[in-house]
Structures are given as C-alpha cells and as structure tokens.
Design a protein around this motif. Structure first.
Motif, PDB file in Angstrom:
ATOM      1  N   LYS B 110      73.966   3.847  96.668  1.00  0.00           N
ATOM      2  CA  LYS B 110      74.257   4.254  95.300  1.00  0.00           C
ATOM      3  C   LYS B 110      73.893   5.729  95.097  1.00  0.00           C
ATOM      4  O   LYS B 110      74.676   6.502  94.589  1.00  0.00           O
ATOM      5  CB  LYS B 110      73.460   3.358  94.340  1.00  0.00           C
ATOM      6  CG  LYS B 110      73.714   3.605  92.881  1.00  0.00           C
ATOM      7  CD  LYS B 110      73.181   2.453  92.031  1.00  0.00           C
ATOM      8  CE  LYS B 110      71.656   2.282  92.130  1.00  0.00           C
ATOM      9  NZ  LYS B 110      70.933   3.394  91.471  1.00  0.00           N
ATOM     10  N   LEU B 112      73.175   8.947  96.803  1.00  0.00           N
ATOM     11  CA  LEU B 112      73.172   9.695  98.043  1.00  0.00           C
ATOM     12  C   LEU B 112      73.237  11.185  97.723  1.00  0.00           C
ATOM     13  O   LEU B 112      73.767  11.568  96.671  1.00  0.00           O
ATOM     14  CB  LEU B 112      74.314   9.267  98.974  1.00  0.00           C
ATOM     15  CG  LEU B 112      75.755   9.576  98.642  1.00  0.00           C
ATOM     16  CD1 LEU B 112      76.633   9.204  99.813  1.00  0.00           C
ATOM     17  CD2 LEU B 112      76.200   8.799  97.433  1.00  0.00           C
ATOM     18  N   GLY B 114      74.262  14.714  97.014  1.00  0.00           N
ATOM     19  CA  GLY B 114      75.599  15.207  96.697  1.00  0.00           C
ATOM     20  C   GLY B 114      76.328  14.301  95.725  1.00  0.00           C
ATOM     21  O   GLY B 114      77.277  14.729  95.080  1.00  0.00           O
ATOM     22  N   GLY B 115      75.896  13.039  95.637  1.00  0.00           N
ATOM     23  CA  GLY B 115      76.438  12.143  94.619  1.00  0.00           C
ATOM     24  C   GLY B 115      77.749  11.488  94.988  1.00  0.00           C
ATOM     25  O   GLY B 115      78.354  11.782  96.009  1.00  0.00           O
ATOM     26  N   GLN B 116      78.122  10.529  94.133  1.00  0.00           N
ATOM     27  CA  GLN B 116      79.404   9.841  94.278  1.00  0.00           C
ATOM     28  C   GLN B 116      80.380  10.497  93.317  1.00  0.00           C
ATOM     29  O   GLN B 116      80.137  10.533  92.111  1.00  0.00           O
ATOM     30  CB  GLN B 116      79.254   8.365  93.881  1.00  0.00           C
ATOM     31  CG  GLN B 116      78.119   7.675  94.564  1.00  0.00           C
ATOM     32  CD  GLN B 116      78.575   6.451  95.336  1.00  0.00           C
ATOM     33  OE1 GLN B 116      79.769   6.246  95.539  1.00  0.00           O
ATOM     34  NE2 GLN B 116      77.630   5.656  95.789  1.00  0.00           N
ATOM     35  N   MET B 117      81.485  10.968  93.851  1.00  0.00           N
ATOM     36  CA  MET B 117      82.464  11.646  93.018  1.00  0.00           C
ATOM     37  C   MET B 117      83.809  10.960  93.156  1.00  0.00           C
ATOM     38  O   MET B 117      84.352  10.884  94.250  1.00  0.00           O
ATOM     39  CB  MET B 117      82.527  13.113  93.403  1.00  0.00           C
ATOM     40  CG  MET B 117      81.247  13.821  92.975  1.00  0.00           C
ATOM     41  SD  MET B 117      81.025  15.436  93.698  1.00  0.00           S
ATOM     42  CE  MET B 117      80.740  15.064  95.406  1.00  0.00           C
ATOM     43  N   LEU B 118      84.296  10.450  92.038  1.00  0.00           N
ATOM     44  CA  LEU B 118      85.507   9.627  92.111  1.00  0.00           C
ATOM     45  C   LEU B 118      86.749  10.445  92.422  1.00  0.00           C
ATOM     46  O   LEU B 118      87.667   9.954  93.076  1.00  0.00           O
ATOM     47  CB  LEU B 118      85.702   8.874  90.791  1.00  0.00           C
ATOM     48  CG  LEU B 118      84.552   7.932  90.420  1.00  0.00           C
ATOM     49  CD1 LEU B 118      84.862   7.227  89.107  1.00  0.00           C
ATOM     50  CD2 LEU B 118      84.320   6.902  91.523  1.00  0.00           C
TER      51      LEU B 118
END
Lengths: 149, 367
Positions: B110, B112, B114-118
């Motif tokens: 969940k 990480l 740099g993040g989750q970018m849709l």
C-alpha cells in the motif's frame, strides 16, 4: 565522462527530445551560419531497444525503434553528430549542426543561449506538468477504524 | 495432369481500387489525419508498435489508417517496413527505475516510496458509454499537484533485502539472444522468450495468462508493480566516446510476484515473472509476465503439465503475423492440391465400395 562530454551528451538529450518544428524555429532564430558540409546525409535505420530481465537482470531485446543519424563538418573542422529517435531527416541535420557549433569555440555561447537554454526550459516545463498531473492521481489511503471499542 | 493457370490481374487491380475506396469511406466525411490517429487512438497505435516490434508513432498511425483499423494487418505492415531499414545497433538496456512515471500501482504494498499513482487509467470507470464523446467537446484540463521529483524504486528492489524474493542473474551483454537474427531453437533462454513474448499477440498471451489463473500451471500471482512512463534510450556508437541519448520512448512494465514453495534448488520464496512492452498496454504486460513465469517451470523444477508452461507451443504460436500468414494462406488458390485430394478420395471410395460388394457376395455364398 569529462565535463565537456557530459555537456555535449546533455545537449543531445535535449535536442533529440525536441519536436522537429520547435528545434528548427530555435535554430533559425539562433542565426548561426549554415556553412557545414554533410559528412553523412541524414539516414534512417533501426536500433534494437534492450530491457533487463525483471528490470535489473540480464539484458534482452525488447524491439526496434526508428533512428535517424547525420553528421556535418564545419569549415573549422568540427564534426557534429546526431542520432535521434524517429525519421525526421531535417531535425537530425539540425541536431548535428548544433553539436558541431557547440564544439566551435566562437559559437558555443550562442548555442547555449539561443538553443539549449530555451529548449531546456520548455522540456523541463513539460516534465514538471506531467509529474504534477500524475501526482494529482496519487492515492491517499485512509485507515478505517473498525471493530468494537 | 498439371495445368498452370494465370489470370486475375484486372480483378486484383480493381479489388485494390475498391479497397482504397472503402478505406476512405463516405467521401463527405473528413479524412483522418495521422496526428488524429496517433493522439486519439493512441492505444491502437501502441499495440501496433508493440506487436509490430517497431517504436514509431507516426508509422504506427499510418499502418492503422492503411489497414482500416485492422490491427493485425497494421502490425503486418509495420513488420514488413522494418525489414527495409539498416540496423545501427543495440541500445543500452533501458533503466525502468529512472522512468518518468505516468502511472504506477502495486497490489502488494500500500505504502511504497514514490506512492501509488493511478495515471490515465480505465480502472474504476463504470464502463458506461459516454454519449458526450460523440460530440467534439473538450474535457476539463487535468488537475495538477506540484511535486518535487521523488525516486520511485522498483517494488521488487524493496523486497530484495530480506532475501524473500529471488534475484535476477546479471547476465552478459555479449550473449543476448536475438530471435530476429537467428532462427528460434528450443529450449530458448529467458531473454529469447521475453523478446518473443514482447512482440507476441496480446489476445493469445492473455488467454494463456488467464489459463494459469484458472488452474492450469497455477502459480499464485500478485502484481508487485505495474508502471507506465517514458524511459531514455542510449546507444554506444563508434564516433562518440559516450553513450548517445536518442530520446525517450513510452513503455509499460509489470513485475509479477509469485508464491513458490521451494525446490531442491531454491528455498521457499517469491519468484518473479516479468513483462515489458512498448507503449501503454498493461493488459499485455501483465499477460506477458504471467506467461514468463509459467514458462520458467523447467528452470524452477516444476512439473510441466499445462499449455502455458510449454515453451515450444507458446513461442511457436504467439506471433500473430506468422499465425495469420499461415491461417489466411488457406484462402489462396489450392486448386491443384484439391484436385489431387479429390482423385484420391474417389479412388478410396471405389475401393471401399468394391470391398463392400465382395463382402456381400461372400455373405450370400455362405447363406
């Protein structure tokens, strides 16, 4: 890589990414004389793009891309080279001219000021906008408190 | 008797003129520009580039237009064009960790770096047809959220520390299989398989990938990471003392992570399947990663029991240009072949009937 080589590669990184029209406009505005001879007229070919197994393992061949190369020579002997993605012959020749004039001491500043600086500004602005648009789609997770208290 | 026949020149000429007319369609409707195809049918162009194995958006758009939107025909056109160009060399391997990210998600972590970018995804849309798109309206400008550039390491690198995920062997630049230069010979190394899968038919690989999920060569996959974005291409050339940056291309990368109970050779850990595809195509990248993992059965000491694990079967049939060539050639004239078969069947029929009569006579004689 020496400092000069790093700058030369950096300019190639910018000119190869520029659109043909934008680069041609900058080049015309820079007003440098087109007195170069073609050592290698623009020629289209292929480069096989490689990836790595798992992103970090051994190399493998992913597929081909079109590439155009050109080389020009100035009266002073400086040889400019270009290898760019795509099949834009006019752009390849301009890239080679920029490389040649950057090597020519008397015109280096003009190349930096009139071509490289505005190009860098434009391309960096594009990347910043892409990053900002993508960042707006970043997921912010909420933790839901659940269960009996 | 063999009779050579000629004919059909006028018919072929007129058929091609008719094709050109039908391709153009109603002449009162404006013609499509290549820029319209490249910009607004971008994923069709991406598929043509990936399976045509040639990254060139303009050529991809031209092929889509010329093929009337038949993507396998467009892929065929691009493959034919490739053969007309000289090859300047092999690039340095692209560094996907340095990608300018346009989309990046992980189904395993969940939070990480740099993040989750849709990014520009069809996910979470309701798949309802949008009547507004029938018009020419402009959408709102996308939202922007200014950010400092943040490193986005590959998720598989994060798990590496604990040794719970297998490491990839570094390999050597010197011995990279090139299936466009040497005939394919089985067994292939993983590099040759990945080259074949990267240009393989999306539908074929999707079906095989689905089969692994349904229990044929089950291997418990998770999407460790899926990322789309631009990577830089660099080429070593004899004229220059440094690798030359050629520009950027868009690719889709999928790191599939699979549970593995361990074998005589390896402890229990997560194994990996890898997908890398030209353009934006996460369905293809995911299918490729699932097939890559299934095809590692031999290497990992697994029983080969399903189609998705059969290297020769998959690699021999994944190329849609080869496949369509052989299937579609059946519609070309086979008059002489068929005449020979017809004679053969007539002969067999006569023999069978003669046999029946003799049997009948014998039965009557016995009665």
């Amino acid at each position: 890589m020496t400092g000069d080589q790093a700058e030369r590669a950096d300019i190639m990184r910018l000119t190869s990414r520029a659109s043909g029209d934008a680069l041609a406009a900058l080049w015309r505005a820079a007003g440098l004389p087109d007195e170069a001879t073609d050592l290698r007229r623009p020629e289209a070919g292929l480069v096989t793009v490689r990836g790595r197994v798992g992103g970090d393992g051994g190399p493998f061949n992913l597929g081909e891309t079109t590439v155009t190369r050109a080389a020009v020579k100035l009266p002073g002997g400086e040889v400019g080279h270009a290898y760019i993605l795509g099949r834009d012959a006019a752009k390849a020749r301009i890239c080679a001219l920029i490389d040649a004039f950057w090597q020519h001491a008397a015109s280096r500043e003009q190349v930096r000021r009139a071509v490289v600086a505005p190009l860098r500004e434009r391309l960096e602005a594009e990347d910043i906008r892409t990053r900002a648009q993508v960042a707006a789609t970043r997921v912010d997770f909420f933790t839901m408190v659940r269960g009996e208290d | 008797m063999y009779v050579a026949v000629k004919g059909g020149e006028a018919a072929i000429r007129n058929a091609h003129a008719l094709l050109a007319d039908r391709r153009r369609g109603d002449r009162s409707v404006p013609a499509l520009g290549l820029d319209q195809i490249a910009e607004q049918l971008a994923l069709a162009v991406d598929r043509v580039m990936a399976e045509g194995s040639l990254y060139d958006r303009e050529l991809g758009a031209l092929a889509v237009k010329q093929a009337r939107g038949d993507l396998i025909e467009a892929i065929f056109l691009v493959r034919a064009y490739r053969t007309t160009l000289p090859r300047f060399g092999y690039s340095r391997p692209v560094d996907t960790a340095a990608m300018l990210i346009e989309r990046r998600v992980s189904a395993t972590f969940k939070d990480l770096p740099g993040g989750q970018m849709l990014g520009p995804t069809f996910d979470y849309t309701h798949r309802l047809l949008d009547a507004e798109l029938a018009g020419d309206g402009l959408p709102d400008m996308p939202a922007e959220k200014p950010v400092a550039a943040e490193p986005t390491p590959r998720v598989t690198d994060l798990l590496g520390d604990e040794g719970l995920i297998e490491e990839n062997a570094p390999g050597t630049e010197a011995q990279v299989t090139d299936i466009t230069r040497e005939p394919v010979a089985f067994p292939l190394d993983r590099d040759g398989r990945l080259q074949a899968l990267a240009r393989g038919d999306e539908g074929f690989l999707l079906g095989l990938a689905y089969s692994t999920q349904r229990g044929y060569a089950r291997n418990h996959p998770f999407v460790g990471e899926l990322r789309i974005g631009e990577v830089e291409i660099e080429l070593d050339v004899p004229e220059l003392p440094f690798p030359v940056p050629l520009g950027r291309i868009r690719v889709t990368e999928c790191q599939m992570v699979n549970q593995f109970k361990g074998s005589a050779k390896a402890p229990p850990q997560f194994t990996r399947g890898y997908g890398l595809v030209f353009g934006q195509s996460e369905r293809k990248a995911m299918a490729m990663a699932l097939c890559d993992r299934a095809l590692r059965a031999h290497e990992l000491g697994e029983d080969v029991v399903a189609a998705a694990q059969d290297e020769e079967f998959i690699i021999s049939h994944s190329d849609n240009v080869q496949a369509t060539g052989f299937v579609e050639h059946l519609k070309l004239p086979h008059y002489v072949d068929f005449q020979a078969e017809l004679d053969l069947v007539r002969t067999m029929r006569r023999q069978a009937e003669a046999g029946d009569e003799m049997a009948e006579e014998r039965r009557e004689a016995a009665e």
